[in-house]
Design a protein around this motif. Structure first.
Motif, PDB file in Angstrom:
ATOM      1  N   ALA A 127       0.836  -1.204   0.000  1.00  0.00           N
ATOM      2  CA  ALA A 127       0.000   0.000   0.000  1.00  0.00           C
ATOM      3  C   ALA A 127       0.870   1.253   0.000  1.00  0.00           C
ATOM      4  N   GLN A 128       2.023   1.168   0.668  1.00  0.00           N
ATOM      5  CA  GLN A 128       2.941   2.294   0.731  1.00  0.00           C
ATOM      6  C   GLN A 128       3.558   2.583  -0.630  1.00  0.00           C
ATOM      7  N   LEU A 129       3.954   1.516  -1.330  1.00  0.00           N
ATOM      8  CA  LEU A 129       4.673   1.679  -2.597  1.00  0.00           C
ATOM      9  C   LEU A 129       3.870   2.389  -3.672  1.00  0.00           C
ATOM     10  N   ILE A 130       2.539   2.289  -3.597  1.00  0.00           N
ATOM     11  CA  ILE A 130       1.734   2.848  -4.692  1.00  0.00           C
ATOM     12  C   ILE A 130       1.270   4.276  -4.408  1.00  0.00           C
ATOM     13  N   GLU A 131       1.716   4.848  -3.304  1.00  0.00           N
ATOM     14  CA  GLU A 131       1.236   6.185  -2.927  1.00  0.00           C
ATOM     15  C   GLU A 131       1.458   7.233  -4.017  1.00  0.00           C
ATOM     16  N   THR A 132       2.685   7.289  -4.543  1.00  0.00           N
ATOM     17  CA  THR A 132       3.017   8.350  -5.492  1.00  0.00           C
ATOM     18  C   THR A 132       2.173   8.236  -6.757  1.00  0.00           C
ATOM     19  N   LEU A 133       2.091   7.002  -7.274  1.00  0.00           N
ATOM     20  CA  LEU A 133       1.271   6.746  -8.454  1.00  0.00           C
ATOM     21  C   LEU A 133      -0.187   7.114  -8.227  1.00  0.00           C
ATOM     22  N   ALA A 134      -0.727   6.638  -7.121  1.00  0.00           N
ATOM     23  CA  ALA A 134      -2.155   6.852  -6.851  1.00  0.00           C
ATOM     24  C   ALA A 134      -2.454   8.334  -6.716  1.00  0.00           C
ATOM     25  N   MET A 135      -1.631   9.042  -5.958  1.00  0.00           N
ATOM     26  CA  MET A 135      -1.888  10.469  -5.775  1.00  0.00           C
ATOM     27  C   MET A 135      -1.719  11.231  -7.078  1.00  0.00           C
ATOM     28  N   ASN A 136      -0.659  10.908  -7.800  1.00  0.00           N
ATOM     29  CA  ASN A 136      -0.394  11.631  -9.034  1.00  0.00           C
ATOM     30  C   ASN A 136      -1.524  11.439 -10.047  1.00  0.00           C
ATOM     31  N   GLN A 137      -1.920  10.188 -10.268  1.00  0.00           N
ATOM     32  CA  GLN A 137      -2.898   9.912 -11.323  1.00  0.00           C
ATOM     33  C   GLN A 137      -4.307  10.358 -10.936  1.00  0.00           C
ATOM     34  N   VAL A 138      -4.744   9.985  -9.756  1.00  0.00           N
ATOM     35  CA  VAL A 138      -6.084  10.404  -9.339  1.00  0.00           C
ATOM     36  C   VAL A 138      -6.094  11.922  -9.153  1.00  0.00           C
ATOM     37  N   GLY A 139      -4.980  12.452  -8.696  1.00  0.00           N
ATOM     38  CA  GLY A 139      -4.903  13.901  -8.481  1.00  0.00           C
ATOM     39  C   GLY A 139      -5.073  14.685  -9.770  1.00  0.00           C
ATOM     40  N   VAL A 140      -4.250  14.390 -10.775  1.00  0.00           N
ATOM     41  CA  VAL A 140      -4.297  15.218 -11.979  1.00  0.00           C
ATOM     42  C   VAL A 140      -5.624  15.022 -12.713  1.00  0.00           C
ATOM     43  N   GLN A 141      -6.119  13.786 -12.740  1.00  0.00           N
ATOM     44  CA  GLN A 141      -7.353  13.560 -13.500  1.00  0.00           C
ATOM     45  C   GLN A 141      -8.563  14.169 -12.783  1.00  0.00           C
ATOM     46  N   THR A 142      -8.587  14.083 -11.458  1.00  0.00           N
ATOM     47  CA  THR A 142      -9.682  14.711 -10.705  1.00  0.00           C
ATOM     48  C   THR A 142      -9.614  16.230 -10.854  1.00  0.00           C
ATOM     49  N   LEU A 143      -8.403  16.757 -10.770  1.00  0.00           N
ATOM     50  CA  LEU A 143      -8.200  18.197 -10.950  1.00  0.00           C
ATOM     51  C   LEU A 143      -8.764  18.670 -12.293  1.00  0.00           C
ATOM     52  N   LEU A 144      -8.400  17.951 -13.358  1.00  0.00           N
ATOM     53  CA  LEU A 144      -8.761  18.415 -14.701  1.00  0.00           C
ATOM     54  C   LEU A 144     -10.238  18.162 -15.001  1.00  0.00           C
ATOM     55  N   ALA A 145     -10.768  17.026 -14.550  1.00  0.00           N
ATOM     56  CA  ALA A 145     -12.205  16.777 -14.752  1.00  0.00           C
ATOM     57  C   ALA A 145     -13.025  17.838 -14.031  1.00  0.00           C
ATOM     58  N   SER A 146     -12.597  18.223 -12.841  1.00  0.00           N
ATOM     59  CA  SER A 146     -13.352  19.190 -12.048  1.00  0.00           C
ATOM     60  C   SER A 146     -13.360  20.562 -12.714  1.00  0.00           C
ATOM     61  N   LYS A 147     -12.224  20.933 -13.289  1.00  0.00           N
ATOM     62  CA  LYS A 147     -12.162  22.200 -14.021  1.00  0.00           C
ATOM     63  C   LYS A 147     -13.072  22.141 -15.250  1.00  0.00           C
ATOM     64  N   ALA A 148     -12.988  21.038 -15.987  1.00  0.00           N
ATOM     65  CA  ALA A 148     -13.766  20.931 -17.217  1.00  0.00           C
ATOM     66  C   ALA A 148     -15.262  20.992 -16.942  1.00  0.00           C
ATOM     67  N   ALA A 149     -15.694  20.423 -15.814  1.00  0.00           N
ATOM     68  CA  ALA A 149     -17.126  20.454 -15.497  1.00  0.00           C
ATOM     69  C   ALA A 149     -17.618  21.899 -15.413  1.00  0.00           C
ATOM     70  N   ARG A 150     -16.778  22.791 -14.931  1.00  0.00           N
ATOM     71  CA  ARG A 150     -17.160  24.209 -14.853  1.00  0.00           C
ATOM     72  C   ARG A 150     -17.240  24.831 -16.242  1.00  0.00           C
ATOM     73  N   VAL A 151     -16.279  24.480 -17.099  1.00  0.00           N
ATOM     74  CA  VAL A 151     -16.274  25.032 -18.451  1.00  0.00           C
ATOM     75  C   VAL A 151     -17.519  24.549 -19.210  1.00  0.00           C
ATOM     76  N   VAL A 152     -17.822  23.272 -19.054  1.00  0.00           N
ATOM     77  CA  VAL A 152     -19.002  22.699 -19.714  1.00  0.00           C
ATOM     78  C   VAL A 152     -20.272  23.369 -19.184  1.00  0.00           C
ATOM     79  N   ALA A 153     -20.332  23.591 -17.878  1.00  0.00           N
ATOM     80  CA  ALA A 153     -21.514  24.249 -17.309  1.00  0.00           C
ATOM     81  C   ALA A 153     -21.660  25.657 -17.886  1.00  0.00           C
ATOM     82  N   ALA A 154     -20.547  26.379 -17.997  1.00  0.00           N
ATOM     83  CA  ALA A 154     -20.602  27.747 -18.515  1.00  0.00           C
ATOM     84  C   ALA A 154     -21.092  27.779 -19.956  1.00  0.00           C
ATOM     85  N   ALA A 155     -20.720  26.769 -20.737  1.00  0.00           N
ATOM     86  CA  ALA A 155     -21.095  26.750 -22.155  1.00  0.00           C
ATOM     87  C   ALA A 155     -22.577  26.444 -22.346  1.00  0.00           C
ATOM     88  N   ALA A 156     -23.239  26.019 -21.289  1.00  0.00           N
ATOM     89  CA  ALA A 156     -24.702  25.896 -21.292  1.00  0.00           C
ATOM     90  C   ALA A 156     -25.242  25.139 -22.500  1.00  0.00           C
TER      91      ALA A 156
END
Lengths: 453, 453
Positions: A127-156
């Motif tokens: 569980a320790q060994l996968i920390e960097t991978l898990a944080m990096n991948q879930v982090g960047v994809q969650t970050l970018l999906a969350s931003k895009a949801a706002r852009v999509v909402a704005a485009a109505a």
């Protein structure tokens, strides 16, 4: 059509970990602790500014990676060259495979501060060994999906196309980001690697360089339309409205053969230019020619343009979405919450850890989410939908990756089930309520008292 | 020790391009224009806020990729599946290799707005195809190196360690970023893949989870020190100063065997805690035990801590550096500046393009840079050092990648040769002067007049 034979992440990814993970794994092993069961929880401590919710993403790529994670001979040779790991530990790494269990919220689920996006139950060294991978991948994809949801909402409802690959922070962010954007409602991407790998619709028009290569803009348009009759023509290389008039002239020239779908405005005052372009096109009877806008757009600018009545039919969004410019990182944590059957926490200021295995229950009224409760996984189910579901056991996926189109439709439904105040661009008032169950609160008190003693 | 067999970027990278690049390439080919010589210039239109200069980076990885860029059968099958590219064009792609010439400033060169970081001279279809790759790679690496240079400057000689992989925007940003950070003066990285691939020194201590897994912090420290006698101990899991006192107790317990190098503070008021920790350690005669600080640091916080006299010996910097949080993207452009022997530009507002092939001359006085002039590559050399040097011809590197240690030393010298006002964190006043040569200004006027007609 099969995607190209490219792994979701580069070979050698077993080394995509921090030195301290391996040092600790080796220590656990030397101390005979490595097989003890650990629970790690991946969550965001607080929402970034300008976000009423986050859209969980990245778990599917992570699961693929975990299934295939092996330490190859070159990686082992590198680790040996560091001169600090005993051969016994390197042999253990040579036989390493991730054997843990993972529970996660489905990709595209809105999540809030302190709610687990995923929980890993595995021997502590794994569980320790996968920390960097898990944080990096879930982090960047969650970050970018969350931003895009706002852009999509704005485009109505108007299509948004991802033009961000040139400005994304690296290849991985561009490709995984294109998928996160599509999940969040973006219609298409310009990036062919993302298209090939994930089956995302691809889109593209023309660049200024093509227009520049010709002696005149009219000639460039004529040549391009001959090859791509239904293209969108980029009209701002020299003078936007003159460019629009050249499209009108081309329509007159081509008659029935004119099938250009739209004009693209990429600079200048997009509100004024879109109105004037629309007027010119309409006056020429070209009502079917759409107006596509790009250039420095984000959700605030899109919302302002539409609020002012800009006659824009679709948006190309690049830089600001591709790096989540207003909130370029998440306060993400991957924390030990139980070890050897006992809840764990830490007491560092501002860094709360809810101990143990947890579940999140989301309550709905009239189809809209009205509140979440974070509970102990072991306590009797609370009212509402449990968000975390088992996705991996013994290091194997419990189901194949869901088709992206299906995940995208489910994501849209989950976003639509959020209260309206969360879906807008402004700060939700009141914020979405997230409670801690009585049992979890009691467990937290008990664990904090134990570790403080 | 050879690095693991992982390419600098994932397989399938030939598809890391935007659909419009391929559409234009196909159009150039269909129109018989594809072999015409084009010049593309990669530059930043304006410096982001909080940056007095940028540190060019990413060219070496790009050159490696360009040398190996081929369209494999799976990529071609994907492109065929899009149903818009004729077989003749796909056959051309199957035989594609980049045959162009590249001139670039050496990695680690400070650059300013409108100065070419690199210029490509190649058949137009080839130069077009590499736009996305070139912008993405040079963009992210220049972005991250430039941020790191500020962090290193703020640390004023104290070592900075890159802890950013968990929060970087993807795997590529973390790994290429670790190299960019090191080039800019960061001492080491926690990321093993970056260590293996680029030979960067790796560093790491321990995580909170290790402390949490034990029944007491004292027991965790004792166990870790047995395996890693010279480790840095993380002291903030429960109570920072109590943690420091446990280190003192451990020193008493171990006597001469105590070789712990430092304590790490990762939360709370780092100024107050570092002072109190230093006092506790000194009172116990542990002057040799260093204080390592991390947790939410960036250049401004580091400068404030040091200005207040915080007795901190080294810094671990993660999130803010790893995403260049205050300026997460560059206004980077890759623009056609000449085609078929004639200068090209565009007239879009706010998007100036200096036509033709260019050179930048940097003038020095008393060892300090005093101003640059952007000139035509064809004009007689101006006074000063020409920054752009040939690095690729006929699609082949003209020299192997310089050793990173050497590039890093040269980078430090180049930064040291900037005027002091540029090396501080505040806005340089006056900004660094960048002029346009008379010949280039005349050429620009001539090209603008031609395309406006």
């Amino acid at each position: 059509m099969p995607p190209p034979a490219c792994p979701p992440v580069p070979a050698g990814l077993e080394l995509f970990t921090d030195l301290y993970e391996l040092r600790m794994a080796r220590a656990y092993r030397a101390l005979g602790m490595d097989r003890q069961e650990a629970v790690f929880s991946l969550f965001v401590r607080r929402l970034p500014r300008n976000r009423n919710y986050l859209l969980a993403c990245g778990v599917e790529d992570l699961l693929d990676t975990l299934e295939g994670l092996r330490f190859g001979p070159e990686s082992l040779a590198y680790l040996r060259s560091l001169g600090e790991f005993p051969e016994e530990f390197l042999r253990w790494l040579a036989g390493f495979r991730f054997t843990g269990a993972v529970r996660a919220v489905p990709e595209g689920t809105p999540v809030f501060a302190e709610e687990p996006i995923l929980e890993v139950v595995a021997p502590v060294a794994e569980a320790q060994l996968i920390e960097t991978l898990a944080m990096n991948q879930v982090g960047v994809q969650t970050l970018l999906a969350s931003k895009a949801a706002r852009v999509v909402a704005a485009a109505a409802g108007r299509p948004v196309v991802d033009f961000g690959s040139r400005r994304a922070q690296g290849v991985d962010a561009a490709v995984a980001g294109a998928r996160a954007f599509h999940l969040a409602g973006v219609a298409a991407t310009s990036n062919l690697l993302a298209g090939a790998r994930y089956g995302i619709p691809v889109a593209g028009t023309m660049a200024h360089s093509f227009v520049q290569a010709f002696d005149s803009e009219a000639e460039a348009f004529r040549a391009y339309v001959r090859l791509y009759p239904e293209t969108i023509l980029l009209v701002d290389t020299y003078d936007t409205l003159a460019g629009v008039r050249r499209v009108v002239a081309l329509a007159a020239e081509l008659g029935d053969a004119f099938r250009v779908r739209g004009v693209r405005l990429d600079s200048g005052d997009l509100l004024a230019l879109s109105r004037e372009a629309r007027a010119i096109l309409d006056a020429a009877g070209l009502r079917q020619v759409q107006i596509f806008a790009s250039g420095g757009l984000d959700e605030e600018r899109i919302a302002a343009l539409l609020a002012a009545g800009a006659p824009i039919d679709a948006f190309g969004v690049g830089t600001d979405m591709s790096v989540s410019a207003d909130a370029p990182a998440l306060d993400l944590a991957y924390k030990l919450t139980a070890y050897a059957g006992a809840g764990r926490t830490k007491l560092s200021p501002g860094k709360r850890i809810l101990p143990g295995r947890k579940q999140v229950f989301r309550r709905f009224r009239d189809g809209l989410a009205e509140g979440d409760t974070i509970a102990r996984a072991e306590e009797p189910p609370l009212p509402g939908e449990p968000l975390l579901v088992p996705v991996m056991r013994d290091g194997r996926r419990l189901r194949p990756r869901p088709p992206l189109a299906q995940a995208r439709a489910e994501t849209a439904a989950r976003i639509a089930a959020l209260p309206a105040r969360l879906r807008g661009l402004g700060a939700a008032d009141p914020p979405y309520p997230v409670a801690i169950s009585e049992a979890l609160a009691a467990h937290e008190r008990e664990v904090r008292a134990r570790v403080a003693s």
